[in-house]
Design an enzyme around this catalytic site. Structure first.
Site, PDB file in Angstrom:
ATOM      1  N   PHE A 172     -54.276  -3.518   4.617  1.00 26.74           N
ATOM      2  CA  PHE A 172     -53.153  -2.598   4.370  1.00 26.74           C
ATOM      3  C   PHE A 172     -53.609  -1.171   4.120  1.00 26.74           C
ATOM      4  O   PHE A 172     -52.800  -0.252   4.193  1.00 26.74           O
ATOM      5  CB  PHE A 172     -52.334  -3.097   3.160  1.00 26.74           C
ATOM      6  CG  PHE A 172     -52.950  -2.724   1.831  1.00 26.74           C
ATOM      7  CD1 PHE A 172     -52.718  -1.472   1.267  1.00 26.74           C
ATOM      8  CD2 PHE A 172     -53.784  -3.602   1.151  1.00 26.74           C
ATOM      9  CE1 PHE A 172     -53.303  -1.119   0.048  1.00 26.74           C
ATOM     10  CE2 PHE A 172     -54.368  -3.261  -0.054  1.00 26.74           C
ATOM     11  CZ  PHE A 172     -54.124  -2.004  -0.599  1.00 26.74           C
ATOM     12  N   LYS A 196     -53.182  -8.323  15.012  1.00 28.07           N
ATOM     13  CA  LYS A 196     -52.304  -8.741  13.911  1.00 28.07           C
ATOM     14  C   LYS A 196     -52.499  -7.742  12.780  1.00 28.07           C
ATOM     15  O   LYS A 196     -53.443  -7.827  12.002  1.00 28.07           O
ATOM     16  CB  LYS A 196     -52.634 -10.146  13.409  1.00 28.07           C
ATOM     17  CG  LYS A 196     -51.509 -10.658  12.500  1.00 28.07           C
ATOM     18  CD  LYS A 196     -51.948 -11.611  11.421  1.00 28.07           C
ATOM     19  CE  LYS A 196     -52.545 -10.963  10.206  1.00 28.07           C
ATOM     20  NZ  LYS A 196     -51.612 -10.173   9.363  1.00 28.07           N
ATOM     21  N   GLU A 199     -49.419  -7.340   7.303  1.00 25.27           N
ATOM     22  CA  GLU A 199     -47.971  -7.573   7.220  1.00 25.27           C
ATOM     23  C   GLU A 199     -47.325  -6.618   6.215  1.00 25.27           C
ATOM     24  O   GLU A 199     -46.112  -6.547   6.114  1.00 25.27           O
ATOM     25  CB  GLU A 199     -47.699  -9.040   6.844  1.00 25.27           C
ATOM     26  CG  GLU A 199     -48.130  -9.480   5.452  1.00 25.27           C
ATOM     27  CD  GLU A 199     -49.628  -9.799   5.352  1.00 25.27           C
ATOM     28  OE1 GLU A 199     -50.397  -9.414   6.249  1.00 25.27           O
ATOM     29  OE2 GLU A 199     -50.013 -10.435   4.342  1.00 25.27           O
ATOM     30  N   ARG A 200     -48.176  -5.881   5.464  1.00 24.78           N
ATOM     31  CA  ARG A 200     -47.600  -4.970   4.467  1.00 24.78           C
ATOM     32  C   ARG A 200     -47.352  -3.569   5.039  1.00 24.78           C
ATOM     33  O   ARG A 200     -46.605  -2.792   4.478  1.00 24.78           O
ATOM     34  CB  ARG A 200     -48.532  -4.903   3.262  1.00 24.78           C
ATOM     35  CG  ARG A 200     -48.650  -6.279   2.618  1.00 24.78           C
ATOM     36  CD  ARG A 200     -49.267  -6.233   1.279  1.00 24.78           C
ATOM     37  NE  ARG A 200     -50.710  -6.446   1.350  1.00 24.78           N
ATOM     38  CZ  ARG A 200     -51.467  -6.546   0.274  1.00 24.78           C
ATOM     39  NH1 ARG A 200     -50.958  -6.401  -0.910  1.00 24.78           N
ATOM     40  NH2 ARG A 200     -52.758  -6.767   0.407  1.00 24.78           N
ATOM     41  N   CYS A 304     -61.979   1.223   0.966  1.00 24.29           N
ATOM     42  CA  CYS A 304     -63.169   0.384   0.839  1.00 24.29           C
ATOM     43  C   CYS A 304     -64.388   1.246   0.531  1.00 24.29           C
ATOM     44  O   CYS A 304     -65.400   0.756   0.067  1.00 24.29           O
ATOM     45  CB  CYS A 304     -63.405  -0.419   2.105  1.00 24.29           C
ATOM     46  SG  CYS A 304     -63.872   0.625   3.475  1.00 24.29           S
ATOM     47  N   GLU A 404     -64.022  -6.001  -7.539  1.00 27.58           N
ATOM     48  CA  GLU A 404     -63.552  -4.801  -6.843  1.00 27.58           C
ATOM     49  C   GLU A 404     -62.166  -4.479  -7.413  1.00 27.58           C
ATOM     50  O   GLU A 404     -61.244  -5.290  -7.268  1.00 27.58           O
ATOM     51  CB  GLU A 404     -63.452  -5.067  -5.335  1.00 27.58           C
ATOM     52  CG  GLU A 404     -62.944  -3.885  -4.554  1.00 27.58           C
ATOM     53  CD  GLU A 404     -62.776  -4.161  -3.044  1.00 27.58           C
ATOM     54  OE1 GLU A 404     -62.441  -5.301  -2.677  1.00 27.58           O
ATOM     55  OE2 GLU A 404     -62.984  -3.220  -2.257  1.00 27.58           O
TER      56      GLU A 404
END
Ligand code: NAD
Length: 519
Positions: A172, A196, A199-200, A304, A404
């Site tokens: 996301f 893909k 989905e957020r 990240c 994290e």
């Protein structure tokens, strides 16, 4: 032809799975060149993280829809891989221009679903755009090798050829950059692609697909499905898919790496991080403190490559109060508000997790120098905001260090020497990014050589490599053996065919069979 999502107000129920009959706009699937409504009975709500209002719904694609998408990729592969490389290059040249022309529109879509500030969202698009620009060099990148005259009248040469259907599963936090790490590099090599998106945050990927179609990519060369575990398992298992690129958490990445590899696919899996910034006492103080604050709290720490851990070496310990003062000045606000520095976290669950990790630090004896948990943002009281937070006196056993955090939280450790700092960094399970701040070249050189981390910055806090290099990662941050983009990206998306050819003059033709091994 690019449509932006509408703001629609529907009561918020976290994590609600809902059904498609509703006035909230839906996210389409992109199958065989058409944006189609899913027939699924299972839909997920997408919220604006600054308000938690439902703004859109995304389907969990049905098995039939996923099969249709992969079949479309398979059918398109034959003609796409045979399309001249110059034609593919031209499509991506047009594509990079379309992305440039629409950067603000893409950024708006990112901010609405992901929450980051508009300026940061433009950076997200821009770093992806650079990969598309790089993909346009495919005519050089895909060159094979030749060795003439390996024996009389005989030459050997190799081609780089596409694999077939490739697939990508994205996180996301970079709705533009990470999809753009994947399908442009893969497609320009002649593969077709099944994406893909997270989905957020699916809308940016849909806009990027529309632009690719506008740039001239033939139907079926890119297909997009939506969903969660079922879609991921489908990608890991479908025999037509030859390679999977994944970026996201370790939980998902290790699973996808194992399942995809077991099925004989190439998998590259970029995962979690705990990036350390080592501050030497000889560093340029002004520069270093600004870099640390920007890299720890920018994008609300949801990068990240966020510099989420500082190691203050020796006298640099005394810089802490000034670090706190700078962090306090950052403005927490909705990403589309002027002057916002730190936007909301992606979800109420993410906020809860970050707040409990901050509390765990306090409970385990660390010192909370700046607490962003109770921040209030006027007009956005329901948003997932956490303000900049700094925790000092952190030790390597504490949970706020081992996990994290993925929020605007900087944990601060101390070390007496550079060697101590290196050993701390190398004991951490992750190896994504790191930075050293120093004015001493020998110190910087020693650090870059000793540290076991993929991306190293010297006075550069977020050293995300340009696309002619590769985005790497070591230890717990990466699985696979070929990295994203750069030369490694081309290797990942191609296979080599070697041809040994002999063209003899008529009078040199063999008169008898050669039964011994050719040498
Ligand atoms: P995530 O792992 O939750 O989601 C990534 C993708 O995997 C999504 O498409 C999601 O649908 C799918 N997924 C989620 N859980 C799954 C499961 N249990 N099994 C199978 N599939 C699953 O990651 P996220 O929260 O979207 O992204 C944040 C994470 O991504 C952080 O850990 C961050 O460090 C990492 N990240 C790494 C890089 C890198 O290059 N190393 C870059 C960006 C983000």
């Amino acid at each position: 032809s690019l449509r932006l999502v509408l703001r629609t107000r529907v009561p918020f129920k976290p994590g609600r799975l809902c059904y498609s009959s509703s006035s909230v706009p839906t996210t389409k699937l992109f199958i065989n060149g058409k944006f189609v409504e899913s027939q699924s009975s299972e839909w997920l709500d997408i919220h604006n993280p600054a308000t938690n209002n439902v703004i859109r719904r995304v389907p969990k694609a049905t098995q039939e829809e996923m099969l249709a998408a992969v079949d479309s990729c398979s059918r398109a592969f034959h003609s796409w891989s045979e399309t001249s490389i110059l034609t593919r290059q031209q499509i991506f040249l047009r594509y990079q221009q379309l992305i440039k022309d629409n950067i603000k529109q893409l950024a708006k879509a990112i901010t609405l679903e992901q929450g980051k500030t508009l300026a940061d969202a433009e950076g997200d698009v821009f770093r992806g755009l650079q990969v598309v620009e790089h993909a346009c060099s495919i005519t050089s990148l895909m060159l094979g090798e030749t060795l003439p005259s390996i024996t009389k009248d005989m030459d050997i040469y190799s081609y780089r050829l596409p694999l077939g259907v490739c697939a990508g599963i994205t996180p996301f936090n970079f709705p533009a950059m990470i999809p753009l790490w994947m399908f442009p590099m893969s497609m320009v090599c002649g593969n077709t692609y099944l994406l893909k998106p997270s989905e957020r945050v699916p809308t940016c990927a849909m806009l990027l697909a529309q632009m690719l179609q506008d740039a001239g990519a033939p139907d079926g060369t890119l297909n997009i499905i939506h969903g969660q575990h079922d879609a991921v398992n489908f990608i890991c298992d479908h025999p037509a898919i030859k390679a999977i690129s994944f970026v996201g958490s370790n939980q998902a990445g290790e699973y996808i790496y194992d399942r995809g590899s077991r099925n004989g696919k190439r998998v590259q899996s970029n995962m979690g991080a705990k990036n350390h910034g080592v501050v030497m006492p000889d560093a340029n103080k002004e520069n270093t403190l600004n870099q640390l604050v920007g890299a720890a709290f920018g994008a609300a720490g949801q990068r990240c490559m966020a510099l989420s851990t500082a190691i203050l070496v020796g006298e640099a310990r005394s810089w802490l109060p000034e670090l706190v003062e700078r962090a306090k000045k950052l403005r927490v606000n909705a990403g589309d508000q002027p002057g916002a520095d730190v936007g909301p976290l992606i979800s109420p669950q993410a906020k809860e997790r970050v707040c409990s990790l901050i509390q765990s630090g306090v409970d385990e004896g660390a010192k909370l120098l700046l607490d962003g948990r109770n921040v209030r943002v006027k007009g956005y009281e329901d948003g997932n905001f956490v303000g900049p937070t700094i925790i000092s006196k952190v030790t390597p056993e504490m949970m706020c260090y081992t996990e994290e955090i993925f929020g605007p939280v900087l944990v601060v450790l101390e070390a007496d020497t550079l060697d101590d700092a290196v050993s701390l960094v190398n004991r951490n399970p992750y190896g994504n990014g790191t930075a050293i701040f120093t004015t001493n070249g020998a110190t910087a050189r020693k650090y870059t050589h000793m540290v076991d981390v993929g991306q190293v910055g010297v006075n550069v806090p977020i050293p995300v490599p340009l696309p002619m290099f590769s985005f790497t990662g070591s230890r717990g941050s990466f699985r696979g053996d070929m990295n994203f983009y750069g030369k490694q990206g081309i290797q990942f998306y191609t296979q080599i065919k070697t041809v040994t050819a002999q063209w003899k003059a008529e009078d040199a033709t063999l008169k008898t069979p050669a039964v011994t091994m050719p040498t």
